[in-house]
Design a protein around this motif. Structure first.
Motif, mmCIF file in Angstrom:
data_model
loop_
_atom_site.group_PDB
_atom_site.id
_atom_site.type_symbol
_atom_site.label_atom_id
_atom_site.label_comp_id
_atom_site.label_asym_id
_atom_site.label_seq_id
_atom_site.Cartn_x
_atom_site.Cartn_y
_atom_site.Cartn_z
ATOM 1 N N TYR A 98 -34.623 -6.183 21.896
ATOM 2 C CA TYR A 98 -34.937 -5.897 20.493
ATOM 3 C C TYR A 98 -36.451 -5.862 20.259
ATOM 4 O O TYR A 98 -36.931 -5.109 19.409
ATOM 5 N N GLN B 220 -37.610 -11.239 9.785
ATOM 6 C CA GLN B 220 -36.488 -11.604 10.645
ATOM 7 C C GLN B 220 -36.932 -12.441 11.837
ATOM 8 O O GLN B 220 -36.252 -13.393 12.222
ATOM 9 N N GLU B 221 -38.071 -12.097 12.405
ATOM 10 C CA GLU B 221 -38.514 -12.764 13.625
ATOM 11 C C GLU B 221 -39.094 -14.148 13.378
ATOM 12 O O GLU B 221 -38.953 -15.029 14.229
ATOM 13 N N PHE C 290 -27.726 -2.459 11.607
ATOM 14 C CA PHE C 290 -26.980 -3.718 11.710
ATOM 15 C C PHE C 290 -25.557 -3.477 12.199
ATOM 16 O O PHE C 290 -25.050 -4.197 13.073
ATOM 17 N N TRP D 191 -40.053 -6.123 7.363
ATOM 18 C CA TRP D 191 -38.710 -6.674 7.517
ATOM 19 C C TRP D 191 -38.540 -7.301 8.904
ATOM 20 O O TRP D 191 -37.919 -8.357 9.044
ATOM 21 N N GLY D 192 -39.106 -6.652 9.921
ATOM 22 C CA GLY D 192 -39.013 -7.194 11.275
ATOM 23 C C GLY D 192 -39.714 -8.532 11.408
ATOM 24 O O GLY D 192 -39.187 -9.455 12.046
ATOM 25 N N VAL E 174 -36.702 -16.351 9.500
ATOM 26 C CA VAL E 174 -35.292 -16.713 9.677
ATOM 27 C C VAL E 174 -35.119 -17.814 10.728
ATOM 28 O O VAL E 174 -34.444 -18.823 10.455
ATOM 29 N N GLU F 251 -38.258 -2.469 18.860
ATOM 30 C CA GLU F 251 -39.108 -2.468 17.665
ATOM 31 C C GLU F 251 -40.443 -1.782 17.935
ATOM 32 O O GLU F 251 -40.905 -0.950 17.136
#
Length: 908
Positions: A651, A608-609, A511, A604-605, A612, A655
């Motif tokens: 990104y 976030q994708e 981050f 976690w990815g 969020v 990933e």
């Protein structure tokens, strides 16, 4: 083919066009609805409308802004910017803030007329159809009906007919297949042209270098800039002229229930552009190839389960007469007591699932699989390059698509040796270049050093906390539980908590570094968008490579390798004793580390994708949901969605490439890694599709003929993975020591593994253990005091006490050491030879694609020759029939065209 004009020449030319036709365009400030009529007018207009109020001109782009009370400078910038847009030839229409949902936001609608489209299509060298494809498709594949359940309807898979294409030339309009000028260029191309203009349009009378929509967005003059989706994603548009491609994408592609279906890549490319289309093509191909690796990995795991009973060394460890009688030396100072080898029974069986003969086979298989994946992707990419008109586009596109940030800083012109045209260049001395370069890479090295500092901190944590866990868990209630008592050991607890701590550190560092990497890349002022992304990719990947993989490298190649032996242990910083591997080896711990970091990153990815953006959109549109849908216009709906940044795909690639590293670099320790990656990617394809279709504004279409620098990175990982897996099998796995024992040191005539455990453990005299290493009173178990125990065992190959070479390495150690290096050399050479042979055997471009490319080039030359010849005949006949020469007009030329330019083009 004619050469395109530079961007500056085009803007000057279009300025003249706008001055001539300024009365035709709608004003951005005057032509707004009156507040009293706004509500009625808005209800009459469809919420899915993508047209101006006249219902004829299509909205190609939207700019939104909030008119601040103290924003005179912003108003002046907008006024100048919009006036310049009109001079260039764009048509504008404003929706007053009284019509917006929040009562504060203005929406500026932009339409590109044909003349501007034609001019900039010429500048950007956009390829358009000139003849229907006359090469027949290949014959139907046998048993293709088996794939029917996975197929999508033909109109979804092939939304456009197949044509031969050529670079657009404004002076030869009648050469191309133009049926309707309004629909000749698809919306994605139209929005790309608008964004090209917006990025280079000035907004200041005093300083012409102040230009570009990006700067206006950064300083708050405009709030957002985006092209429109063509309809709501869950239903078709009520307008028959609207394509409703977004609805088709959602129905056939973005739903999770379609996870087993093929992807409509041609429709994705048509709607979002080639750059996003290439990403989804690569992701789908990668996922397809993963299925083969996942099947083989699962078979290797099943082999471990099927041969469970053949695991002789684990049986010896669990046997009370063998493992139960072997007393092991303390694993830490003071807080760790003597322990029996049989306490590692469970971990030994678990280790066998991944550390067996199939491990070697799978490591070699993955070395070949990664080569097949990369070679077949080259062929797939070559086919897409042809089908999507991307052949030979890279150099042209780079020349034409300079970054506005670069152009702004340019003060000098230089002659381009290729095009023989003057081009803007950045004026900086060699000292300035060297200074920027050193500063940027010094920053990268500093942050990588920070990663190593964090890794050392985690290692210290492991060393310090192990003794604490050993003391706490000695009398833990979990020891009496049948199911988990044997699993929860100090080693296991230390490994899991350290892995979780390491994962948190990884996320935090990522981050923080992300913003630093963008800043230092901006400071370098790259010339083109491709160059910018490549520079940022190298910086980000190098950092994340070290960040994600360093902990796995530590466990695989350093833990347990520099321990020493009782009486002469090695210490970190002279304080913490280095970690030892269990008698079963460190492979199971590497597996634990890999699973936690890899799976944790994927979970976690996905949060976030998907979660969020959905929460943000839900919060932004909460007020609109309380009103009738008829009052929620198309541009407001899209405005409330999340913006897709220019680095959004970066990104996504990052990933997947990090995941690719996990399943190739350390796959010998965990054959199920490809299966986990496959399950994640099946979800990832649909999550990304759902996100693009429902949660993000429509991105500006962009060209890309390949996955760019990521291709080189994947090749680098592929080569490196052969080395890492060879070292894992040799040094982290116990396979080589077992094979050496079986064929060289087993005492019986028949080669078996009986006696291996006793052979692999050295002996040490307890009385010779220094006081600082001895367990404290009360740390040893009760059985230790009830028996006369004089020696303990440890994992190594050293001579026993009393031998003339006591505690030095035995000859067996050196035999094993030599066998490990011999194995590494043999495995690497075998895999590399097969890799290079496979790469040589498989052509990069399919033969039918080569034939089609040659056919298209031939047709372009032939048709252009015939076109020019026919045009010359017409001009000659006109000259012979009349005393005066009249300027010719190109067929189908628009009445709004610039007559001087058209005449000039036609007379050449």
């Amino acid at each position: 083919m004619s050469r395109g004009k530079s961007s500056d020449e085009t803007l000057i030319e279009m300025d003249r066009t706008g001055e001539e036709n300024n009365g035709f365009h709608a004003s951005s400030d005057k032509e707004t609805l009156q507040p009293e009529n706004a509500e009625a007018d808005k209800q009459q207009q469809s919420k899915d409308s993508v047209y101006f109020r006249d219902g004829v001109r299509r909205i190609d782009f939207i700019l939104s802004y909030i008119d601040d009370k103290d924003g005179e400078k912003k108003q002046d910038r907008r006024k100048e910017f919009e006036a310049n847009l009109q001079k260039i030839g764009l048509e504008l229409e404003t929706e007053d803030k009284s019509e917006s949902e929040d009562g504060r936001t203005y929406f500026l609608k932009i339409h590109v007329p044909w003349e501007v489209l034609a001019t900039y299509a010429d500048v950007l060298k956009i390829k358009v159809p000139f003849k229907a494809n006359d090469i027949p498709d290949k014959k139907e594949v046998p048993l293709s009906w088996l794939c029917t359940p996975y197929r999508l309807p033909e109109h979804v898979m092939q939304p456009e007919p197949d044509y031969f294409t050529a670079t657009f030339d404004k002076s030869k309009i009648d050469f191309f297949l133009i049926e309707d000028k309004e629909t000749f260029f698809p919306p994605s191309t139209r929005s790309r042209i608008v964004y090209y203009i917006l990025s280079r349009c000035s907004y200041s009378k005093e300083d012409k270098d102040k230009k570009g929509i990006k700067r206006l967005l950064n300083n708050g003059t405009y709030v957002a800039a985006f092209p429109l989706h063509d309809c709501r994603y869950w239903t078709k548009s009520i307008d028959a002229n609207c394509e409703s491609e977004r609805y088709a994408l959602y129905k056939y592609w973005a739903r999770f229930s379609s996870f087993y279906k093929e992807q409509p890549l041609n429709l994705v490319r048509k709607y979002y552009g080639e750059k996003i289309g290439i990403y989804f093509a690569w992701l789908g191909f990668y996922t397809e190839m993963l299925s083969y690796a996942a099947v083989v990995g699962l078979l290797c795991f099943i082999y471990g389960l099927a041969t469970f009973d053949e695991n002789v060394w684990s049986k010896e460890i669990c046997n009370e007469t063998i493992g139960g009688q072997i007393i092991m030396c303390p694993l830490c100072d003071k807080k760790c007591g003597y322990w029996k080898l049989s306490t590692t029974c469970s971990s030994s069986w678990q280790s066998y699932l991944f550390d067996n003969t199939a491990t070697l086979f799978f490591a070699i298989f993955m070395g070949i699989w990664v080569t097949l994946f990369l070679e077949f992707w080259k062929r797939r990419q070559a086919r897409l390059e042809y089908e999507w008109d991307l052949v030979d586009m890279e150099e042209e596109q780079q020349q034409m698509q300079l970054r506005p940030e670069y152009e702004i800083k340019c003060t000098h012109r230089r002659l381009n040796q290729v095009t023989q045209e003057l081009e803007w260049v950045l004026n900086q001395s060699p000292a300035e270049k060297a200074g920027r370069f050193l500063l940027c890479w010094a920053t990268v090295v500093l942050w990588i050093s920070l990663i190593f500092a964090c890794i050392i901190a985690v290692i210290v944590y492991r060393l310090a906390v192990f003794a604490a866990f050993a003391g706490i868990m000695k009398d833990s209630p979990t020891n009496n539980m049948d199911l988990i008592g044997n699993l929860i050991t100090p080693q296991f607890a230390t490994s899991v908590t350290a892995s979780c701590l390491n994962f948190i550190i990884i996320m935090v560092l990522n981050f923080l570094y992300e913003h630093v990497a963008i800043k230092i890349t901006d400071m370098e002022v790259p010339r083109t968008h491709v160059e910018y992304e490549n520079k940022l990719t190298v910086k980000m990947f190098l950092f994340q490579f070290v960040n994600y993989y360093s902990s796995c490298f530590y466990v695989a190649f350093f833990k347990g390798k520099f321990v020493g032996y009782p009486g002469d242990y090695s210490y970190m910083f002279g304080k913490w004793r280095n970690e030892e591997c269990e008698p079963g080896g460190c492979l199971i711990e590497l597996t634990t580390q890999l699973v936690i970091v890899m799976v944790g990153k994927q979970v976690w990815g996905n949060i976030q994708e998907a979660l969020v953006p959905w929460l943000r959109n839900w919060w932004v549109s909460r007020s609109a949901r309380s009103h009738p849908e008829s009052l929620y216009s198309r541009w407001e709906q899209d405005h409330d969605l999340q913006s897709f940044s220019q680095l959004g795909l970066f990104y996504e690639y990052l990933e997947m490439v990090i995941q690719f590293g996990f399943i190739t670099l350390f796959v010998a320790s965990f054959p199920l890694a490809p299966l986990l990656a496959l399950m994640n990617n099946i979800l990832e394809v649909r999550v990304d599709a759902w996100k693009f279709t429902t949660q993000f504004r429509r991105p500006v279409a962009a060209k890309a003929h390949s996955i760019g620098v990521w291709d080189e990175i994947l090749n680098m990982i592929a080569v490196f993975s052969v080395v890492t897996n060879a070292f894992i099998v040799a040094f982290t796995s116990d396979m080589i020591p077992r094979l050496v024992y079986k064929y060289a040191y087993h005492l019986d005539t028949e080669s078996t593994m009986e006696g291996y455990i006793n052979n692999s453990l050295s002996v040490f005299n307890i009385s010779e253990i220094p006081e600082k290493n001895r367990p404290e009173d009360g740390e040893n178990p009760d059985w230790f005091y009830s028996s006369n125990i004089t020696t303990c065992r440890y994992r190594d190959y050293r001579y026993p006490p009393g031998h003339e070479k006591q505690y030095t390495y035995t000859m067996q150690f050196w035999h094993i050491f030599a066998a490990k290096f011999a194995f590494i050399i043999i495995m690497e050479h075998v895999v590399f030879v097969v890799k290079f042979f496979v790469a040589w055997l498989i052509p990069d471009v399919p033969s039918d694609v080569e034939a089609r490319t040659k056919r298209e080039r031939y047709l372009i030359q032939e048709y252009l020759h015939n076109y020019e010849l026919e045009k010359l005949k017409i001009q000659l006949s006109q000259n012979q029939n009349g005393p005066s020469i009249e300027p010719c007009t190109c067929p189908d030329a628009d009445a709004m065209s610039v007559k001087l330019e058209v005449s000039s083009d036609c007379l050449t």
